[in-house]
Design a protein around this motif. Structure first.
Motif, PDB file in Angstrom:
ATOM      1  N   PHE A   1       3.968   7.906   3.777  1.00  0.00           N
ATOM      2  CA  PHE A   1       3.975   7.195   2.580  1.00  0.00           C
ATOM      3  C   PHE A   1       5.037   6.200   2.256  1.00  0.00           C
ATOM      4  O   PHE A   1       6.151   6.713   2.587  1.00  0.00           O
ATOM      5  CB  PHE A   1       3.569   8.081   1.429  1.00  0.00           C
TER       6      PHE A   1
ATOM      7  N   SER B   1       1.026  -1.364   0.023  1.00  0.00           N
ATOM      8  CA  SER B   1      -0.068  -0.036   0.115  1.00  0.00           C
ATOM      9  C   SER B   1       0.966   1.262  -0.122  1.00  0.00           C
ATOM     10  O   SER B   1       1.830   1.267   0.431  1.00  0.00           O
ATOM     11  CB  SER B   1      -0.769  -0.023   1.218  1.00  0.00           C
TER      12      SER B   1
ATOM     13  N   ARG C   1      -1.264  11.873   6.312  1.00  0.00           N
ATOM     14  CA  ARG C   1      -1.531  11.557   4.879  1.00  0.00           C
ATOM     15  C   ARG C   1      -2.739  12.297   4.639  1.00  0.00           C
ATOM     16  O   ARG C   1      -2.824  12.813   3.415  1.00  0.00           O
ATOM     17  CB  ARG C   1      -1.902  10.172   4.903  1.00  0.00           C
TER      18      ARG C   1
ATOM     19  N   VAL D   1      -6.735   6.406   2.137  1.00  0.00           N
ATOM     20  CA  VAL D   1      -6.660   7.740   2.871  1.00  0.00           C
ATOM     21  C   VAL D   1      -7.756   8.830   2.698  1.00  0.00           C
ATOM     22  O   VAL D   1      -8.355   8.617   1.538  1.00  0.00           O
ATOM     23  CB  VAL D   1      -5.208   8.552   2.547  1.00  0.00           C
TER      24      VAL D   1
ATOM     25  N   ILE E   1       0.034   3.647   1.837  1.00  0.00           N
ATOM     26  CA  ILE E   1       0.387   3.947   3.363  1.00  0.00           C
ATOM     27  C   ILE E   1       1.204   3.207   3.892  1.00  0.00           C
ATOM     28  O   ILE E   1       1.234   1.786   3.971  1.00  0.00           O
ATOM     29  CB  ILE E   1      -1.074   3.351   3.994  1.00  0.00           C
TER      30      ILE E   1
ATOM     31  N   ASP F   1      -6.010   3.911  -2.043  1.00  0.00           N
ATOM     32  CA  ASP F   1      -5.310   3.094  -0.953  1.00  0.00           C
ATOM     33  C   ASP F   1      -5.891   3.305   0.524  1.00  0.00           C
ATOM     34  O   ASP F   1      -5.411   3.076   1.614  1.00  0.00           O
ATOM     35  CB  ASP F   1      -3.706   3.126  -0.838  1.00  0.00           C
TER      36      ASP F   1
END
Ligand code: ATP
Ligand code: MG
Ligand code: MG
Ligand code: MG
Length: 481
Positions: free
Chosen positions: A36, A26, A303, A296, A28, A294
């Motif tokens: 990130f 990911s 993020r 967010v 994340i 992903d």
């Protein structure tokens, strides 16, 4: 060659050489020390540091990456995206320098019929770390690269370590010469816009101690298990192979520039500033798409704040291109269509992704409307307080700061809208207030970071950690976008 084709060739090439194909992690970051995922090796950190035993000796991936650190370069250089894909091949205590160099050369210059990229070897250059004679000799031994196209660099450029005691080692980077029309002769040392860095090979071979800075550490021994970590920029290779001028014009990104042209009625290629704006839009819309994909969601920190800024900057750039109407519904689906060959899940999740993005655009439009009222009131007050004929009108930095802080109003927007009413803004005072706020935020971030014990912190990662704080501020870039 389409980007999806390069990606496929990459994975096939390394799979045929006994690498396990590992899906992208990911965006994340699986590593808690960055927001990130910033490089292909991030998901493999525990294997590189020896904290965990890898399930395979060799692996390959095409990793989704976001580097907020590069945001100011976007649209201005040819080669920096906030989102990009890093193709990586990794060896955990298995093959080392010789095979890493051989594979890279073979994949880049081998024939297209055999599944490679078929790049003209005369276009390639390499750099090696100044004390890494072994790498220099291997370039000569296993490739046709003449010595004259191998340049030497110091620790700052060609050494990798975590910023902490632990593994480290020299790197060797590969560059592509775009030709004399793009700049001066002389290799990457002379001009990094003519000679584009495409691939970084990291040779993790030493144990380091006393790590004080990027170029200040002590080598205390050899690692028993030496590792290979490489990263090739997929978009960079795609732009060079597709015969376009920059990474924003590749098949996965360019359609959004076309859509921005259509919406704004402006022609890409007609005006430098507008071109930068269109490239920023194409980059940021894609990054937002992938980041929301992903999981967010926009927010005021971490993020979510990065995402918010990317979306706002897209909307703002569209405004500067003359588009006052909602823009994202005309841009986001285009980006999704360009990316779905590589990421089919974008199609399945698009309803949710677009709902999030469009709601954020609506919210920003309301912000703009509210901020405009505040600004107009401040300007009227200023005009009423200043007797006619006493010189130019200057709005205080605190008003600009408040607009920024409370309404998320970028300074360039304040400047522009004030100018329309014949008013200047005390930008210096605004910047001072911003700096003070940034210093406070940085102190907070440092406090947090020191509270975090398990930090496999890489130098670049450490930079990235403090970056989102700077990200809170509107940097010079906003003056033009
Ligand atoms: P540069 O010096 O051009 O900023 P880098 O040295 O920071 O690149 P690395 O950390 O070595 O990049 O990452 C490996 C590869 O990933 C690079 O050789 C490049 O091809 C690609 N890459 C790095 N940053 C970006 C970016 N922002 N956008 C697109 N590709 C990138
Ligand atoms: Mg960089
Ligand atoms: Mg570099
Ligand atoms: Mg590099």
């Amino acid at each position: 060659m389409r980007t999806a084709e390069i990606r496929k060739r990459w994975l096939d090439f390394f799979e045929a050489r006994a690498h396990a194909v590992v899906p992208s992690a990911s965006l994340i970051s699986p590593d808690p020390s960055t927001l990130f995922t910033i490089a292909g090796m991030v998901p493999f950190i525990p294997y590189m540091t020896g904290q965990q035993t890898p399930p395979w000796k060799r692996a390959t991936s095409v990793q989704k990456c976001v580097r907020t650190l590069d945001i100011d370069e976007v649209g201005k250089t040819t080669r920096h995206g906030t989102f990009f894909q890093m193709n990586g091949n990794f060896s955990f205590g298995d093959y080392f320098k010789e095979d890493a160099i051989r594979y890279a050369w073979e994949f880049l210059t081998g024939s297209r019929e055999d599944g490679n990229l078929g790049i003209d070897p005369d276009r390639l250059w390499a750099t090696v770390y100044e004390e890494d004679d072994e790498a220099r000799e291997l370039w000569k031994k296993v490739t046709d690269l003449p010595e004259s196209r191998i340049q030497t660099r110091g620790k700052k450029d060609n050494y990798w370590h975590t910023g902490q005691p632990g593994p480290g080692g020299p790197c060797s980077e590969i560059f592509y010469d775009r030709g004399p029309q793009y700049g001066a002769e002389g290799g990457p040392e002379a001009d990094e816009d003519r000679y584009i860095e495409i691939w970084n090979l990291v040779f993790m071979q030493y144990a380091l101690d006393d790590v004080k800075a990027k170029d200040d550490f002590k080598v205390v021994g050899d690692l028993t298990a030496k590792n290979i970590d490489t990263g090739m920029g997929l978009e960079r290779v795609a732009f060079l192979l597709q015969g376009v001028d920059n990474m924003y014009e590749i098949d996965e990104v360019r359609p959004v520039i076309d859509a921005a042209e259509k919406l704004s009625g402006k022609r890409y290629g007609a005006d430098h500033d507008d071109d930068v704006r269109m490239r920023v839009v194409a980059d940021h819309v894609r990054s937002a798409l992938m980041i929301i994909g992903d999981g967010v969601r926009p927010s005021n920190e971490g993020r979510g704040y990065v995402l918010r800024r990317l979306l706002r900057r897209s909307v703002r750039a569209m405004r500067l291109l003359g588009v006052e109407d909602v823009a994202l519904p005309s841009l986001l689906p285009v980006s999704k269509d360009a990316m779905k060959a590589s990421y089919p899940e974008l199609e399945t999740n698009f309803e949710e992704i677009s709902r999030v993005a469009y709601a954020e655009e609506e919210a920003f439009r309301r912000t703009l409307a509210a901020g405009t009222t505040i600004l107009d009131t401040a300007v009227s007050k200023l005009k009423a307080q200043t007797p006619a004929g006493t010189g130019s009108l200057v709005l205080g930095g605190d008003a600009a700061f408040q607009l920024h802080d409370t309404y998320g109003f970028p300074i360039d927007l304040t400047l522009e809208m004030a100018a329309e009413q014949g008013v200047r803004v005390d930008e210096q005072a605004f910047r001072t207030l911003m700096q003070e706020q940034r210093a406070r935020a940085r102190a907070d971030a440092l406090a947090k970071r020191h509270g975090n014990v398990d930090v496999a912190a890489y130098e670049s990662i450490a930079q990235e950690l403090t970056r989102p704080v700077e990200f809170l501020g509107y940097t010079q870039h906003d003056a033009t976008v």
